[in-house]
Design a protein around this motif. Sequence first.
Motif, mmCIF file in Angstrom:
data_model
loop_
_atom_site.group_PDB
_atom_site.id
_atom_site.type_symbol
_atom_site.label_atom_id
_atom_site.label_comp_id
_atom_site.label_asym_id
_atom_site.label_seq_id
_atom_site.Cartn_x
_atom_site.Cartn_y
_atom_site.Cartn_z
ATOM 1 N N ALA A 30 0.798 -1.321 -0.157
ATOM 2 C CA ALA A 30 0.114 -0.014 -0.042
ATOM 3 C C ALA A 30 0.608 1.186 0.158
ATOM 4 C CB ALA A 30 -1.020 0.368 1.073
ATOM 5 N N THR A 31 0.462 2.049 -0.778
ATOM 6 C CA THR A 31 1.111 3.477 -1.023
ATOM 7 C C THR A 31 0.483 4.811 0.080
ATOM 8 O OG1 THR A 31 -0.219 4.001 -2.961
ATOM 9 C CG2 THR A 31 2.169 2.827 -3.135
ATOM 10 N N PRO A 32 0.824 5.792 0.186
ATOM 11 C CA PRO A 32 0.026 6.694 0.573
ATOM 12 C C PRO A 32 -1.295 7.074 -0.050
ATOM 13 C CG PRO A 32 2.191 7.692 0.626
ATOM 14 C CD PRO A 32 2.319 5.974 -0.091
ATOM 15 N N GLU A 33 -1.364 6.834 -1.287
ATOM 16 C CA GLU A 33 -2.417 7.306 -1.912
ATOM 17 C C GLU A 33 -3.621 6.160 -1.934
ATOM 18 O OE1 GLU A 33 0.513 6.694 -3.948
ATOM 19 O OE2 GLU A 33 0.707 8.927 -3.431
ATOM 20 N N ARG A 34 -3.241 5.025 -1.517
ATOM 21 C CA ARG A 34 -4.167 3.903 -1.508
ATOM 22 C C ARG A 34 -3.978 3.209 0.189
ATOM 23 N NH1 ARG A 34 -2.766 0.534 -5.356
ATOM 24 N NH2 ARG A 34 -2.238 -0.934 -3.853
ATOM 25 N N GLY A 35 -3.210 3.828 0.977
ATOM 26 C CA GLY A 35 -2.960 3.258 2.339
ATOM 27 C C GLY A 35 -4.054 3.788 3.281
ATOM 28 N N LEU A 36 -3.857 3.425 4.614
ATOM 29 C CA LEU A 36 -4.749 4.070 5.524
ATOM 30 C C LEU A 36 -3.895 5.049 6.450
ATOM 31 C CD1 LEU A 36 -7.200 3.364 7.614
ATOM 32 C CD2 LEU A 36 -5.687 2.158 8.828
ATOM 33 N N ALA A 37 -4.422 6.280 6.166
ATOM 34 C CA ALA A 37 -4.004 7.408 6.821
ATOM 35 C C ALA A 37 -4.059 7.204 8.459
ATOM 36 C CB ALA A 37 -4.632 8.681 6.278
ATOM 37 N N PRO A 38 -3.181 7.749 9.124
ATOM 38 C CA PRO A 38 -3.152 7.315 10.700
ATOM 39 C C PRO A 38 -4.428 8.138 11.107
ATOM 40 C CG PRO A 38 -0.961 8.026 9.981
ATOM 41 C CD PRO A 38 -1.962 8.072 8.790
ATOM 42 N N GLY A 39 -4.706 7.742 12.354
ATOM 43 C CA GLY A 39 -5.911 8.588 13.020
ATOM 44 C C GLY A 39 -6.332 7.800 14.217
ATOM 45 N N HIS B 167 -5.144 4.751 18.715
ATOM 46 C CA HIS B 167 -4.492 5.084 17.708
ATOM 47 C C HIS B 167 -4.171 4.161 16.542
ATOM 48 C CE1 HIS B 167 -1.877 8.221 15.134
ATOM 49 N NE2 HIS B 167 -1.091 7.207 15.119
ATOM 50 N N TYR B 168 -4.540 4.375 15.287
ATOM 51 C CA TYR B 168 -4.340 3.406 14.490
ATOM 52 C C TYR B 168 -3.418 4.188 13.415
ATOM 53 C CZ TYR B 168 -8.068 5.902 12.281
ATOM 54 O OH TYR B 168 -8.999 6.682 11.354
ATOM 55 N N ASP B 169 -2.617 3.221 12.665
ATOM 56 C CA ASP B 169 -1.752 3.775 11.378
ATOM 57 C C ASP B 169 -1.701 2.498 10.583
ATOM 58 O OD1 ASP B 169 -0.125 1.764 12.848
ATOM 59 O OD2 ASP B 169 1.718 3.423 12.888
ATOM 60 N N ARG B 170 -2.288 1.502 10.545
ATOM 61 C CA ARG B 170 -2.288 0.372 9.520
ATOM 62 C C ARG B 170 -3.478 -0.396 9.736
ATOM 63 N NH1 ARG B 170 2.904 -2.034 11.889
ATOM 64 N NH2 ARG B 170 3.055 -0.024 12.855
ATOM 65 N N MET B 171 -3.909 -1.143 8.590
ATOM 66 C CA MET B 171 -4.950 -2.338 8.791
ATOM 67 C C MET B 171 -4.354 -3.435 8.400
ATOM 68 S SD MET B 171 -7.291 -1.198 5.401
ATOM 69 C CE MET B 171 -6.527 -0.346 4.217
ATOM 70 N N ARG C 111 -11.168 -18.884 14.363
ATOM 71 C CA ARG C 111 -9.613 -18.440 14.571
ATOM 72 C C ARG C 111 -9.341 -17.416 13.379
ATOM 73 N NH1 ARG C 111 -4.073 -20.206 12.938
ATOM 74 N NH2 ARG C 111 -5.224 -21.139 11.025
ATOM 75 N N TYR C 112 -8.939 -16.503 13.674
ATOM 76 C CA TYR C 112 -8.485 -15.345 12.969
ATOM 77 C C TYR C 112 -7.003 -15.435 12.694
ATOM 78 C CZ TYR C 112 -12.988 -13.209 14.425
ATOM 79 O OH TYR C 112 -14.418 -13.076 14.369
ATOM 80 N N ARG C 113 -6.590 -15.382 11.391
ATOM 81 C CA ARG C 113 -5.326 -15.397 10.936
ATOM 82 C C ARG C 113 -5.066 -14.265 10.108
ATOM 83 N NH1 ARG C 113 -3.350 -17.508 5.994
ATOM 84 N NH2 ARG C 113 -5.193 -18.475 5.853
ATOM 85 N N ILE C 114 -4.293 -13.402 10.622
ATOM 86 C CA ILE C 114 -3.673 -12.088 9.684
ATOM 87 C C ILE C 114 -2.793 -12.470 8.706
ATOM 88 C CG2 ILE C 114 -2.428 -9.904 9.776
ATOM 89 C CD1 ILE C 114 -2.946 -9.806 12.614
ATOM 90 N N VAL C 115 -3.478 -12.240 7.352
ATOM 91 C CA VAL C 115 -2.586 -12.837 6.164
ATOM 92 C C VAL C 115 -1.828 -11.766 5.489
ATOM 93 C CG1 VAL C 115 -4.230 -14.702 5.408
ATOM 94 C CG2 VAL C 115 -4.740 -12.353 4.550
ATOM 95 N N ALA C 116 -2.085 -10.258 5.848
ATOM 96 C CA ALA C 116 -1.339 -9.092 5.389
ATOM 97 C C ALA C 116 -1.421 -7.876 6.210
ATOM 98 C CB ALA C 116 -1.679 -8.934 3.740
ATOM 99 N N GLN C 117 -0.659 -7.087 6.143
ATOM 100 C CA GLN C 117 -0.793 -6.023 6.983
ATOM 101 C C GLN C 117 -0.165 -4.640 5.996
ATOM 102 O OE1 GLN C 117 0.379 -5.631 11.314
ATOM 103 N NE2 GLN C 117 2.185 -5.043 10.522
ATOM 104 N N SER C 118 -0.899 -3.686 6.260
ATOM 105 C CA SER C 118 -0.289 -2.477 5.601
ATOM 106 C C SER C 118 0.975 -1.603 6.330
ATOM 107 C CB SER C 118 -1.287 -1.338 5.406
ATOM 108 O OG SER C 118 -1.740 -0.962 6.648
ATOM 109 N N ARG C 119 1.746 -0.919 5.548
ATOM 110 C CA ARG C 119 2.606 -0.425 6.367
ATOM 111 C C ARG C 119 2.233 0.879 7.042
ATOM 112 N NH1 ARG C 119 5.598 -0.931 1.073
ATOM 113 N NH2 ARG C 119 4.886 1.179 0.928
ATOM 114 N N PRO C 120 2.910 1.286 8.247
ATOM 115 C CA PRO C 120 2.394 2.457 8.733
ATOM 116 C C PRO C 120 2.679 3.628 7.773
ATOM 117 C CG PRO C 120 3.745 1.143 10.118
ATOM 118 C CD PRO C 120 3.756 0.605 8.917
ATOM 119 N N LEU C 121 1.779 4.697 7.586
ATOM 120 C CA LEU C 121 1.874 5.753 6.526
ATOM 121 C C LEU C 121 2.401 7.116 7.346
ATOM 122 C CD1 LEU C 121 -1.002 4.924 4.165
ATOM 123 C CD2 LEU C 121 1.655 4.213 4.088
#
Length: 180
Positions: free
Chosen positions: A66-75, A151-155, A168-178
């Motif tokens: 994920a890039t800043p254009e398509r990532g999760l803005a911190p909040g 405070h979140y900065d990734r999904m 059971r929940y398994r994280i398969v991918a994570q965005s980078r902090p932006l």
Amino acid sequence: MSTLRLFYALWPSPSLAASLAGWAEQARLTCGGRAMRTETLHLTLAFLGPVDSALADELADELAAATPERGLAPGDVPLERYGVFSRQRILWAGPSETPFGLQQAHDDLWQWLAGYGLTPPTQPFRPHVTLLRNITQAEPPDDAPAPLAWHYDRMVLVASESLTGGSRYRIVAQSRPLGG
């Protein structure tokens, strides 16, 4: 062809998850029910349901890159009250009002997912963390604990795998902090 049951979520830090588990235990004294396991607590941004494994792989790759254009803005999202989904017998924690940035993240995510042919839900986004299932009282407790600031900065992209007695929940991918 195999499928995975997927959702995008915010995942709490261990200390925030422990605080939310405390909220659950306090509410259980009034509402009954079964507390969610601490390691499964999350705030869903988009529930996709069953997704073809090839598309799941593509979505995971896209999230990791994920890039800043398509990532999760911190909040920030304040968790300040209990709520109930009566029909499902669920007690949850959430904000009094949906923060603008979180609503924007939800809307942007679904707009992007539409490019893959995925359809957003018809009901409005109500950010929440499920704390208890199978509650016996339909009204939430009046006395929520002191508000928590998340405070979140990734999904994350999560696969939900059915097991006897739950999921059971398994994280398969994570965005980078932006940033933040």
